[in-house]
Write a protein that holds these residues in place. Sequence first.
Motif, PDB file in Angstrom:
ATOM      1  N   LEU A 146       0.820  -1.213   0.000  1.00  0.00           N
ATOM      2  CA  LEU A 146       0.000   0.000   0.000  1.00  0.00           C
ATOM      3  C   LEU A 146       0.856   1.265   0.000  1.00  0.00           C
ATOM      4  CD1 LEU A 146      -2.818  -1.123   2.435  1.00  0.00           C
ATOM      5  CD2 LEU A 146      -3.083  -0.588   0.003  1.00  0.00           C
ATOM      6  N   LYS A 147       2.069   1.174   0.526  1.00  0.00           N
ATOM      7  CA  LYS A 147       2.973   2.321   0.509  1.00  0.00           C
ATOM      8  C   LYS A 147       3.599   2.510  -0.868  1.00  0.00           C
ATOM      9  CE  LYS A 147       4.257   1.999   5.402  1.00  0.00           C
ATOM     10  NZ  LYS A 147       5.363   1.701   6.360  1.00  0.00           N
ATOM     11  N   GLN A 148       3.919   1.406  -1.536  1.00  0.00           N
ATOM     12  CA  GLN A 148       4.499   1.446  -2.881  1.00  0.00           C
ATOM     13  C   GLN A 148       3.780   0.427  -3.759  1.00  0.00           C
ATOM     14  OE1 GLN A 148       8.996   2.062  -1.193  1.00  0.00           O
ATOM     15  NE2 GLN A 148       8.815   1.559  -3.364  1.00  0.00           N
ATOM     16  N   PRO A 149       2.598   0.769  -4.243  1.00  0.00           N
ATOM     17  CA  PRO A 149       1.790  -0.200  -5.008  1.00  0.00           C
ATOM     18  C   PRO A 149       2.461  -0.586  -6.326  1.00  0.00           C
ATOM     19  CG  PRO A 149       0.483   1.681  -4.266  1.00  0.00           C
ATOM     20  CD  PRO A 149       1.906   2.042  -4.078  1.00  0.00           C
ATOM     21  N   LEU A 150       2.351  -1.856  -6.660  1.00  0.00           N
ATOM     22  CA  LEU A 150       2.977  -2.393  -7.860  1.00  0.00           C
ATOM     23  C   LEU A 150       2.196  -3.595  -8.364  1.00  0.00           C
ATOM     24  CD1 LEU A 150       5.408  -3.194  -9.835  1.00  0.00           C
ATOM     25  CD2 LEU A 150       6.351  -4.414  -7.862  1.00  0.00           C
ATOM     26  N   PHE A 151       1.959  -3.628  -9.677  1.00  0.00           N
ATOM     27  CA  PHE A 151       1.573  -4.852 -10.372  1.00  0.00           C
ATOM     28  C   PHE A 151       2.628  -5.110 -11.435  1.00  0.00           C
ATOM     29  CE2 PHE A 151      -2.803  -3.529  -9.063  1.00  0.00           C
ATOM     30  CZ  PHE A 151      -3.195  -4.697  -8.408  1.00  0.00           C
ATOM     31  N   ILE A 152       3.146  -6.337 -11.491  1.00  0.00           N
ATOM     32  CA  ILE A 152       4.042  -6.773 -12.548  1.00  0.00           C
ATOM     33  C   ILE A 152       3.192  -7.506 -13.586  1.00  0.00           C
ATOM     34  CG2 ILE A 152       5.926  -8.346 -13.143  1.00  0.00           C
ATOM     35  CD1 ILE A 152       6.995  -7.903 -10.261  1.00  0.00           C
ATOM     36  N   GLN A 153       3.344  -7.154 -14.847  1.00  0.00           N
ATOM     37  CA  GLN A 153       2.508  -7.758 -15.896  1.00  0.00           C
ATOM     38  C   GLN A 153       3.367  -8.328 -17.012  1.00  0.00           C
ATOM     39  OE1 GLN A 153       0.394  -4.945 -18.402  1.00  0.00           O
ATOM     40  NE2 GLN A 153       1.686  -3.253 -17.743  1.00  0.00           N
ATOM     41  N   SER A 154       2.852  -9.352 -17.662  1.00  0.00           N
ATOM     42  CA  SER A 154       3.519  -9.907 -18.838  1.00  0.00           C
ATOM     43  C   SER A 154       2.553 -10.819 -19.588  1.00  0.00           C
ATOM     44  CB  SER A 154       4.765 -10.699 -18.446  1.00  0.00           C
ATOM     45  OG  SER A 154       5.439 -11.176 -19.610  1.00  0.00           O
ATOM     46  N   PHE A 155       2.776 -10.910 -20.912  1.00  0.00           N
ATOM     47  CA  PHE A 155       2.063 -11.891 -21.740  1.00  0.00           C
ATOM     48  C   PHE A 155       2.738 -13.260 -21.678  1.00  0.00           C
ATOM     49  CE2 PHE A 155       0.514  -8.027 -23.900  1.00  0.00           C
ATOM     50  CZ  PHE A 155      -0.818  -8.347 -24.093  1.00  0.00           C
TER      51      PHE A 155
END
Length: 368
Positions: free
Chosen positions: A220-229
């Motif tokens: 919540l302090k440093q939100p991140l989603f990693i995405q890839s196909f």
Amino acid sequence: MAAFGLISIVVLVLFSGESDANPAAPPQNQLDATKKKPLQTFRPYNIAHRGSNGEIPEETTQAYLRAIEEGADFIETDILATKDGHLICFHDVFLDATTDVANRTEFADRKRTYEVERQIGTGWFVVDFTLRELKSLRVKQRYSFRDQQYNGKYQIITFDEYILIALYANRVVGIYPELKNPIFINQHVKWSDGKKFEDKFVETLLKYGYKGEYMSEHWLKQPLFIQSFAPSSLIYMSHMTNSPKILLIDDTTVRTQDTNQSYYEITSDGYLAFIRKYVVGIGPWKDTIVPPINNYLGPPTDLVARAHSLNLQVHPYTFRNENLFLHFNFHQDPYLEYEYWIGEIGVDGLFTDFTGSLHRFQEWTTIA
């Protein structure tokens, strides 16, 4: 303050000039998330697709600043690697569509032909240029029907620079980087330490303190989603970081670049049950969820319901304001499209080229 506000002053000072060096991580006392307005988590995420690229050339500092100003929850980017191993924010493995490389005579001999995801393409490719050379290029708007006034003004930015834009924002802003074309990058870019593209990608995130499971205190302090196909890349990175990951999904007839599976198979119950061990959600192309018929919406598939039954989020792409991208059902009104996807389909986040439009719609229609 006019234009992009205080954040633009900070970032533009950081990134002014033509340096090819990546900036160092900023002092932590300047980035205390506890003193910032937190990320909203009570409504679907507004994901600024390549920044506010409906207005400003994609994946530039200015496009990301505009997106933050307009209310983005996350700023999204595509990560590629240069000839000398630097990670940059750029969508295509070739430079032709969104830079002035074709007009640069000093690079005329760099034109190459490569196979990328089982297709042969000829052009100027990022893997044949150093970071310093790429920084000398100027970017332009991808679509001719969008505002052309910013063409030739802005540079390609690095992964580090992109991260700092989010960290220096005056509220908590998440990042949503895509590991782009990992098979191609690992074929053409070699690091002296023997590491892979995926390793360098995760190392960069860890360097800036990005870690933690979805909705954890640290996330919540440093939100991140990693995405890839590429599902195999997501599985590989899951052994390096517990940050949440999203499996992107193309048209069901397309095959994955790494495992050679059709996305029809990828969206099966069996595969979704398997991949949920490694990801918190999926990012499907809109038309995979609701296939159109003659530019009208067809019957929705049950993909969203099946994903939700496995506790997987659904973040479809890409929402664009122009009539060219709107199905006839929406009567040339992008707000009707948002109403449909949020209210009827029930998605958990939306990739949009027009951050301001989605933000205004949600402000008008959402009660916290």
